[in-house]
Design a protein around this motif. Structure first.
Motif, PDB file in Angstrom:
ATOM      1  N   VAL A  77       0.841  -1.208   0.000  1.00  0.00           N
ATOM      2  CA  VAL A  77       0.000   0.000   0.000  1.00  0.00           C
ATOM      3  C   VAL A  77       0.871   1.251   0.000  1.00  0.00           C
ATOM      4  CG1 VAL A  77      -1.721   1.314   1.295  1.00  0.00           C
ATOM      5  CG2 VAL A  77      -1.913  -1.173   1.150  1.00  0.00           C
ATOM      6  N   VAL A  78       1.900   1.248   0.833  1.00  0.00           N
ATOM      7  CA  VAL A  78       2.813   2.392   0.889  1.00  0.00           C
ATOM      8  C   VAL A  78       3.564   2.544  -0.426  1.00  0.00           C
ATOM      9  CG1 VAL A  78       4.907   3.278   1.986  1.00  0.00           C
ATOM     10  CG2 VAL A  78       3.074   2.327   3.392  1.00  0.00           C
ATOM     11  N   ARG A  79       4.059   1.417  -0.952  1.00  0.00           N
ATOM     12  CA  ARG A  79       4.871   1.462  -2.163  1.00  0.00           C
ATOM     13  C   ARG A  79       4.065   1.934  -3.380  1.00  0.00           C
ATOM     14  NH1 ARG A  79       6.724  -3.522  -2.173  1.00  0.00           N
ATOM     15  NH2 ARG A  79       8.795  -3.072  -1.339  1.00  0.00           N
ATOM     16  N   SER A  80       2.801   1.560  -3.454  1.00  0.00           N
ATOM     17  CA  SER A  80       2.004   1.881  -4.639  1.00  0.00           C
ATOM     18  C   SER A  80       1.099   3.082  -4.412  1.00  0.00           C
ATOM     19  CB  SER A  80       1.183   0.660  -5.063  1.00  0.00           C
ATOM     20  OG  SER A  80       0.359   0.211  -4.003  1.00  0.00           O
ATOM     21  N   HIS A  81       0.061   2.922  -3.607  1.00  0.00           N
ATOM     22  CA  HIS A  81      -0.953   3.962  -3.448  1.00  0.00           C
ATOM     23  C   HIS A  81      -0.384   5.261  -2.876  1.00  0.00           C
ATOM     24  CE1 HIS A  81      -4.064   1.166  -4.565  1.00  0.00           C
ATOM     25  NE2 HIS A  81      -3.707   0.329  -3.601  1.00  0.00           N
ATOM     26  N   LEU A  82       0.384   5.163  -1.810  1.00  0.00           N
ATOM     27  CA  LEU A  82       0.912   6.377  -1.182  1.00  0.00           C
ATOM     28  C   LEU A  82       1.888   7.099  -2.103  1.00  0.00           C
ATOM     29  CD1 LEU A  82       1.103   8.215   1.270  1.00  0.00           C
ATOM     30  CD2 LEU A  82       2.876   6.713   2.197  1.00  0.00           C
ATOM     31  N   THR A  83       2.829   6.368  -2.682  1.00  0.00           N
ATOM     32  CA  THR A  83       3.833   6.987  -3.546  1.00  0.00           C
ATOM     33  C   THR A  83       3.199   7.640  -4.772  1.00  0.00           C
ATOM     34  OG1 THR A  83       5.499   5.371  -2.827  1.00  0.00           O
ATOM     35  CG2 THR A  83       5.929   6.554  -4.875  1.00  0.00           C
ATOM     36  N   ARG A  84       2.212   6.979  -5.378  1.00  0.00           N
ATOM     37  CA  ARG A  84       1.574   7.519  -6.584  1.00  0.00           C
ATOM     38  C   ARG A  84       0.753   8.778  -6.307  1.00  0.00           C
ATOM     39  NH1 ARG A  84       0.140   2.019  -8.163  1.00  0.00           N
ATOM     40  NH2 ARG A  84      -1.979   2.436  -7.421  1.00  0.00           N
ATOM     41  N   ASN A  85       0.319   8.956  -5.070  1.00  0.00           N
ATOM     42  CA  ASN A  85      -0.594  10.065  -4.757  1.00  0.00           C
ATOM     43  C   ASN A  85       0.059  11.204  -3.987  1.00  0.00           C
ATOM     44  OD1 ASN A  85      -3.449   9.263  -5.678  1.00  0.00           O
ATOM     45  ND2 ASN A  85      -2.730   7.416  -4.649  1.00  0.00           N
ATOM     46  N   ILE A  86       1.386  11.234  -3.915  1.00  0.00           N
ATOM     47  CA  ILE A  86       2.067  12.308  -3.194  1.00  0.00           C
ATOM     48  C   ILE A  86       1.696  13.678  -3.758  1.00  0.00           C
ATOM     49  CG2 ILE A  86       4.318  13.344  -2.699  1.00  0.00           C
ATOM     50  CD1 ILE A  86       5.454  10.528  -2.448  1.00  0.00           C
ATOM     51  N   HIS A 337      21.694  11.445  -7.171  1.00  0.00           N
ATOM     52  CA  HIS A 337      22.217  12.057  -5.954  1.00  0.00           C
ATOM     53  C   HIS A 337      21.141  12.743  -5.119  1.00  0.00           C
ATOM     54  CE1 HIS A 337      26.210  11.172  -7.455  1.00  0.00           C
ATOM     55  NE2 HIS A 337      25.890  11.739  -8.599  1.00  0.00           N
ATOM     56  N   GLN A 338      19.870  12.476  -5.421  1.00  0.00           N
ATOM     57  CA  GLN A 338      18.786  13.039  -4.630  1.00  0.00           C
ATOM     58  C   GLN A 338      18.551  12.223  -3.368  1.00  0.00           C
ATOM     59  OE1 GLN A 338      15.445  13.309  -7.296  1.00  0.00           O
ATOM     60  NE2 GLN A 338      16.291  15.054  -8.410  1.00  0.00           N
ATOM     61  N   LEU A 339      17.878  12.846  -2.408  1.00  0.00           N
ATOM     62  CA  LEU A 339      17.676  12.241  -1.093  1.00  0.00           C
ATOM     63  C   LEU A 339      17.026  10.868  -1.164  1.00  0.00           C
ATOM     64  CD1 LEU A 339      17.648  12.523   2.029  1.00  0.00           C
ATOM     65  CD2 LEU A 339      15.462  13.732   1.802  1.00  0.00           C
ATOM     66  N   ALA A 340      16.012  10.722  -2.012  1.00  0.00           N
ATOM     67  CA  ALA A 340      15.247   9.467  -2.049  1.00  0.00           C
ATOM     68  C   ALA A 340      15.899   8.376  -2.881  1.00  0.00           C
ATOM     69  CB  ALA A 340      13.837   9.736  -2.576  1.00  0.00           C
ATOM     70  N   ARG A 354      13.516  -2.949  -1.756  1.00  0.00           N
ATOM     71  CA  ARG A 354      12.952  -3.068  -0.414  1.00  0.00           C
ATOM     72  C   ARG A 354      13.115  -1.771   0.369  1.00  0.00           C
ATOM     73  NH1 ARG A 354      16.327  -7.290  -1.328  1.00  0.00           N
ATOM     74  NH2 ARG A 354      15.451  -9.362  -1.652  1.00  0.00           N
ATOM     75  N   ALA A 355      12.714  -0.662  -0.193  1.00  0.00           N
ATOM     76  CA  ALA A 355      12.801   0.626   0.503  1.00  0.00           C
ATOM     77  C   ALA A 355      11.512   1.409   0.291  1.00  0.00           C
ATOM     78  CB  ALA A 355      14.010   1.417  -0.010  1.00  0.00           C
ATOM     79  N   PRO A 356      10.349   0.834   0.659  1.00  0.00           N
ATOM     80  CA  PRO A 356       9.073   1.520   0.443  1.00  0.00           C
ATOM     81  C   PRO A 356       8.941   2.730   1.350  1.00  0.00           C
ATOM     82  CG  PRO A 356       8.737  -0.398   1.831  1.00  0.00           C
ATOM     83  CD  PRO A 356      10.174  -0.450   1.371  1.00  0.00           C
ATOM     84  N   GLY A 357       8.201   3.733   0.892  1.00  0.00           N
ATOM     85  CA  GLY A 357       7.934   4.893   1.721  1.00  0.00           C
ATOM     86  C   GLY A 357       8.986   5.981   1.673  1.00  0.00           C
ATOM     87  N   ARG A 358      10.107   5.727   0.977  1.00  0.00           N
ATOM     88  CA  ARG A 358      11.178   6.714   1.010  1.00  0.00           C
ATOM     89  C   ARG A 358      10.805   7.997   0.260  1.00  0.00           C
ATOM     90  NH1 ARG A 358      12.858   3.007  -2.896  1.00  0.00           N
ATOM     91  NH2 ARG A 358      13.768   3.877  -4.811  1.00  0.00           N
ATOM     92  N   PHE A 359       9.979   7.899  -0.773  1.00  0.00           N
ATOM     93  CA  PHE A 359       9.596   9.097  -1.517  1.00  0.00           C
ATOM     94  C   PHE A 359       8.663   9.976  -0.685  1.00  0.00           C
ATOM     95  CE2 PHE A 359      10.675   5.996  -4.829  1.00  0.00           C
ATOM     96  CZ  PHE A 359      11.617   6.730  -5.527  1.00  0.00           C
ATOM     97  N   PHE A 360       7.745   9.343   0.030  1.00  0.00           N
ATOM     98  CA  PHE A 360       6.873  10.107   0.928  1.00  0.00           C
ATOM     99  C   PHE A 360       7.694  10.745   2.038  1.00  0.00           C
ATOM    100  CE2 PHE A 360       4.327  10.179   4.871  1.00  0.00           C
ATOM    101  CZ  PHE A 360       3.363  11.101   4.496  1.00  0.00           C
ATOM    102  N   ALA A 361       8.591   9.966   2.646  1.00  0.00           N
ATOM    103  CA  ALA A 361       9.426  10.486   3.730  1.00  0.00           C
ATOM    104  C   ALA A 361      10.295  11.637   3.247  1.00  0.00           C
ATOM    105  CB  ALA A 361      10.299   9.363   4.303  1.00  0.00           C
ATOM    106  N   ALA A 362      10.902  11.495   2.074  1.00  0.00           N
ATOM    107  CA  ALA A 362      11.769  12.541   1.537  1.00  0.00           C
ATOM    108  C   ALA A 362      10.990  13.827   1.289  1.00  0.00           C
ATOM    109  CB  ALA A 362      12.445  12.071   0.249  1.00  0.00           C
TER     110      ALA A 362
END
Length: 406
Positions: A77-86, A337-340, A354-362
């Motif tokens: 859910v985090v990897r797909s839905h959350l990342t796509r809707n940032i 070289h970006q944070l995510a 195996r690093a889900p959620g990093r785009f939302f966190a960044a």
């Protein structure tokens, strides 16, 4: 001697070769060679399991429940839905950052105010994340905020304590009652959404990913608590670096050109500042944890060695906040070289799929730093030294007693 020192001693002795360190109930294998790191990232979960490694670190089965460990559907859910809707969610993220900082800091006029940095950031990050996860008004409910923060702390402490026990004794521990109080707060929202599910069924666009018993309020509450494990400590460390180096506030402030996900992507110095703070401090002495299931060995990367090699970075021992912004300008591989981004040279978010959620966190971290530099001046208390991080086993945590002035 802390974990970083132990691992550093092993690296100096064995260089790029793997070596192992004895822990209470198992051996931990440390790798730092680029080829080994790539192999670690590519390995299947059937051979090298990241989920089993996380379970070993905080004893997920006993602190959060066996279902969370054996059926981690929330990761998808985090990897797909959350990342796509940032992009869609960004206005709400921005609104909560502005509101939470104003309410939590509660500044009066132009007077300086000294605040406990970690406590402030716990509340701001918890509110901002929950604006996305549970929405208004619950994300601003003080009982919900306190409960989320307490659960995160209790799960980590409980995991460390349970991990000291022999395997046969861990089964006697029942620490999976974290969600019971949370159901009282989140339950009404879950019940309302279940009415929509009953009415529209599979045709409902916002239908949950959970199925069967996982649709129970207790189970859904636990999943919300799990995804609330946030980047509180890494951002607090960045705040300390900003307060200790106020000369960097103006260059960061000048990058602001609107508030949107697109505008945020252009704030390369803000991105670089956060990434450099993670390179220098980080939240663990090792990343990319995997368990080799065949022999029950834990394999991790030595992040401090990887992030301080001179062949990767010029003057790696020096804090250079715009290091990665400058590298991006000088090379054609800017996004790398970006944070995510994850690479074998930079492992703060792990490496590989195996690093889900990093785009939302960044995006959340960059939004908070940009808001701070545009809205406030910050500094350490007079004559206060830089707040040293706490080192507990392999974990690195922001100093809980240190204060910052706004």
């Amino acid at each position: 001697m802390n974990a970083r020192d132990v691992i550093q001693e092993g690296y100096e002795k064995y260089k790029s070769a793997p070596f192992k360190v004895a822990e209470f109930h198992h051996w931990t294998v440390i790798v730092s060679n680029r080829g080994h790191l790539e192999e670690l990232a590519r390995a299947s979960d059937k051979a090298l399991s990241s989920l089993e490694a996380i379970n070993d670190q905080i004893q997920v089965e006993y602190t959060l429940g066996p279902e969370v460990h054996h059926n981690p559907y929330h990761v998808a859910v985090v990897r797909s839905h959350l990342t796509r809707n940032i992009d869609v969610l960004y206005p709400e993220i921005r609104d909560e950052i502005v509101t939470s900082f104003a309410e939590v800091l509660d500044l009066k006029g132009n007077e300086w105010k000294s605040v406990p940095a970690l406590i402030v950031m716990e509340k701001v990050i918890c509110r901002t994340s929950n604006r996305v996860f549970v929405g208004l008004p619950l994300c601003r409910n003080q009982d919900w905020i306190d409960f989320n923060i307490k659960c995160t702390i209790d799960a980590v402490k409980g995991g460390l304590a349970i991990g000291l026990l022999p395997q046969f004794m861990r089964r006697q521990v029942n620490a999976t009652s974290l969600s019971y109080y949370g159901v009282k707060l989140l339950g009404p929202i879950i019940e309302e959404r279940q009415k929509y599910m009953n009415k529209y069924g599979t045709m409902w666009d916002d239908k949950p990913e959970a199925e069967g018993p996982e649709l129970m309020p207790e189970c859904l509450t636990t999943r919300v608590l799990v995804v609330n494990f946030t980047a509180i400590h890494s951002f607090t460390q960045a705040l300390f670096y900003l307060a200790g180096n106020p000369q960097y506030i103006q260059p960061l402030r000048e990058e602001k050109d609107g508030w949107s996900k697109v505008a945020l992507s252009k704030m390369r110095k803000v991105d670089s500042f956060l990434k450099e703070c993670q390179r220098v401090e980080g939240i663990a002495a090792g990343n990319c944890s995997r368990i080799w299931l065949h022999a029950r060995l834990i394999v991790i990367t030595h992040s401090s060695v990887t992030l301080s090699r001179k062949r990767f970075y010029k003057n790696p021992e020096v804090f250079e906040p715009f290091r990665f912004a400058n590298i991006s300008e000088e090379s054609e591989s800017g996004p790398k070289h970006q944070l995510a981004s994850t690479t074998t040279e930079y492992l703060a978010f792990g490496h590989g799929r195996r690093a889900p959620g990093r785009f939302f966190a960044a995006n959340e971290l960059k939004s908070m730093l940009a808001h701070i530099v545009v809205t406030y001046d910050v500094k350490l208390e007079e004559n206060a030294p830089y707040p040293a991080s706490l080192r507990i086993g392999k974990m690195i945590a922001a100093n809980p007693r240190a204060k910052v002035m706004f």
